[in-house]
Design a protein around this motif. Structure first.
Motif, PDB file in Angstrom:
ATOM      1  N   ASN A  20      14.602  12.157  -8.765  1.00  0.00           N
ATOM      2  CA  ASN A  20      15.298  11.249  -7.898  1.00  0.00           C
ATOM      3  C   ASN A  20      14.587  10.444  -7.033  1.00  0.00           C
ATOM      4  OD1 ASN A  20      17.426  11.071  -9.519  1.00  0.00           O
ATOM      5  ND2 ASN A  20      18.444  12.831  -8.431  1.00  0.00           N
ATOM      6  N   VAL A  21      13.248  10.843  -6.834  1.00  0.00           N
ATOM      7  CA  VAL A  21      12.498  10.419  -5.742  1.00  0.00           C
ATOM      8  C   VAL A  21      11.620   9.253  -6.240  1.00  0.00           C
ATOM      9  CG1 VAL A  21      10.364  10.991  -4.251  1.00  0.00           C
ATOM     10  CG2 VAL A  21      12.495  12.671  -4.515  1.00  0.00           C
ATOM     11  N   GLN A  27       7.301   3.135   1.267  1.00  0.00           N
ATOM     12  CA  GLN A  27       8.357   3.793   1.716  1.00  0.00           C
ATOM     13  C   GLN A  27       8.648   4.991   0.321  1.00  0.00           C
ATOM     14  OE1 GLN A  27      11.498   1.591   2.539  1.00  0.00           O
ATOM     15  NE2 GLN A  27      11.568   0.227   0.684  1.00  0.00           N
ATOM     16  N   VAL A  28       9.316   5.929   0.655  1.00  0.00           N
ATOM     17  CA  VAL A  28       9.669   7.057  -0.066  1.00  0.00           C
ATOM     18  C   VAL A  28      11.355   7.046  -0.158  1.00  0.00           C
ATOM     19  CG1 VAL A  28       9.686   9.666  -0.647  1.00  0.00           C
ATOM     20  CG2 VAL A  28       7.921   8.379   0.426  1.00  0.00           C
ATOM     21  N   GLY A  33      18.140   9.462   1.706  1.00  0.00           N
ATOM     22  CA  GLY A  33      17.344   8.449   2.582  1.00  0.00           C
ATOM     23  C   GLY A  33      16.133   7.879   2.284  1.00  0.00           C
ATOM     24  N   THR A  34      15.772   6.902   2.828  1.00  0.00           N
ATOM     25  CA  THR A  34      14.616   6.241   2.733  1.00  0.00           C
ATOM     26  C   THR A  34      13.676   6.206   4.257  1.00  0.00           C
ATOM     27  OG1 THR A  34      15.665   4.453   1.340  1.00  0.00           O
ATOM     28  CG2 THR A  34      13.435   4.006   2.054  1.00  0.00           C
ATOM     29  N   TRP A  35      12.318   6.279   3.781  1.00  0.00           N
ATOM     30  CA  TRP A  35      11.480   6.814   4.948  1.00  0.00           C
ATOM     31  C   TRP A  35      10.272   6.198   4.722  1.00  0.00           C
ATOM     32  CZ3 TRP A  35      13.213  11.858   2.465  1.00  0.00           C
ATOM     33  CH2 TRP A  35      14.513  12.064   3.186  1.00  0.00           C
ATOM     34  N   PRO A  36       9.455   5.862   5.799  1.00  0.00           N
ATOM     35  CA  PRO A  36       8.143   5.290   5.797  1.00  0.00           C
ATOM     36  C   PRO A  36       7.140   6.310   4.878  1.00  0.00           C
ATOM     37  CG  PRO A  36       9.153   4.730   7.883  1.00  0.00           C
ATOM     38  CD  PRO A  36       9.930   5.817   7.192  1.00  0.00           C
ATOM     39  N   LEU A  37       6.206   5.533   4.162  1.00  0.00           N
ATOM     40  CA  LEU A  37       5.391   6.642   3.446  1.00  0.00           C
ATOM     41  C   LEU A  37       4.692   7.537   4.340  1.00  0.00           C
ATOM     42  CD1 LEU A  37       4.481   7.439   0.685  1.00  0.00           C
ATOM     43  CD2 LEU A  37       2.927   5.473   0.713  1.00  0.00           C
TER      44      LEU A  37
END
Length: 133
Positions: A20-21, A27-28, A33-37
């Motif tokens: 599911n990633v 970004q990831v 949630g969504t985070w900067p790579l």
């Protein structure tokens, strides 16, 4: 006639997916949630087990051919390897984290998960050093 969905301008094609990633150039995205790579840390934990056993076909061949050849006992030397379990991929960005457990049924799938994690770690390294992707 095929209809093409109208995606927003900030939507980016995922470079890779790991359960599911989903990872884009910047970004990831996870269910948590969504985070900067560049701000993500990724670790993987191997929770698989490898077992070897004599396969059923070898036992059947020994039983069938034992009356004809004593060499049929060599069929008992045949071994089959099974890999089963999960590979846990832990993604952390500051105080937030997400763990994805990916089921593994053979050695190829296990190696594929670890190759994808290594690729994700390379993408993170490139994002942190500003080389671009």
């Amino acid at each position: 006639m095929t209809l093409v969905p109208n995606f927003p301008d900030n939507w980016a094609q995922p470079l890779m997916s790991l359960g599911n990633v989903h990872v884009t150039e910047k970004q990831v995205m996870t269910p948590a949630g969504t985070w900067p790579l560049a701000q993500v840390n990724v670790t993987s934990i191997d929770q698989t087990s490898t077992t070897t056993h004599t396969p059923g076909w070898a036992i059947v061949l020994v039983i069938v051919f034992i009356w004809f050849f004593l060499l049929s006992l060599l069929f008992l030397l045949a071994r089959e390897t099974r890999v089963q379990g999960y590979v846990a991929v832990h993604i952390q960005a500051g105080p937030q984290s997400y763990t994805e457990q990916i089921p593994v049924r053979n050695a190829y799938q296990r190696a594929e998960v670890f190759n994808r994690v290594a690729y994700l770690q390379r993408l993170i390294g490139q994002a942190r050093h500003g080389y671009g992707i």
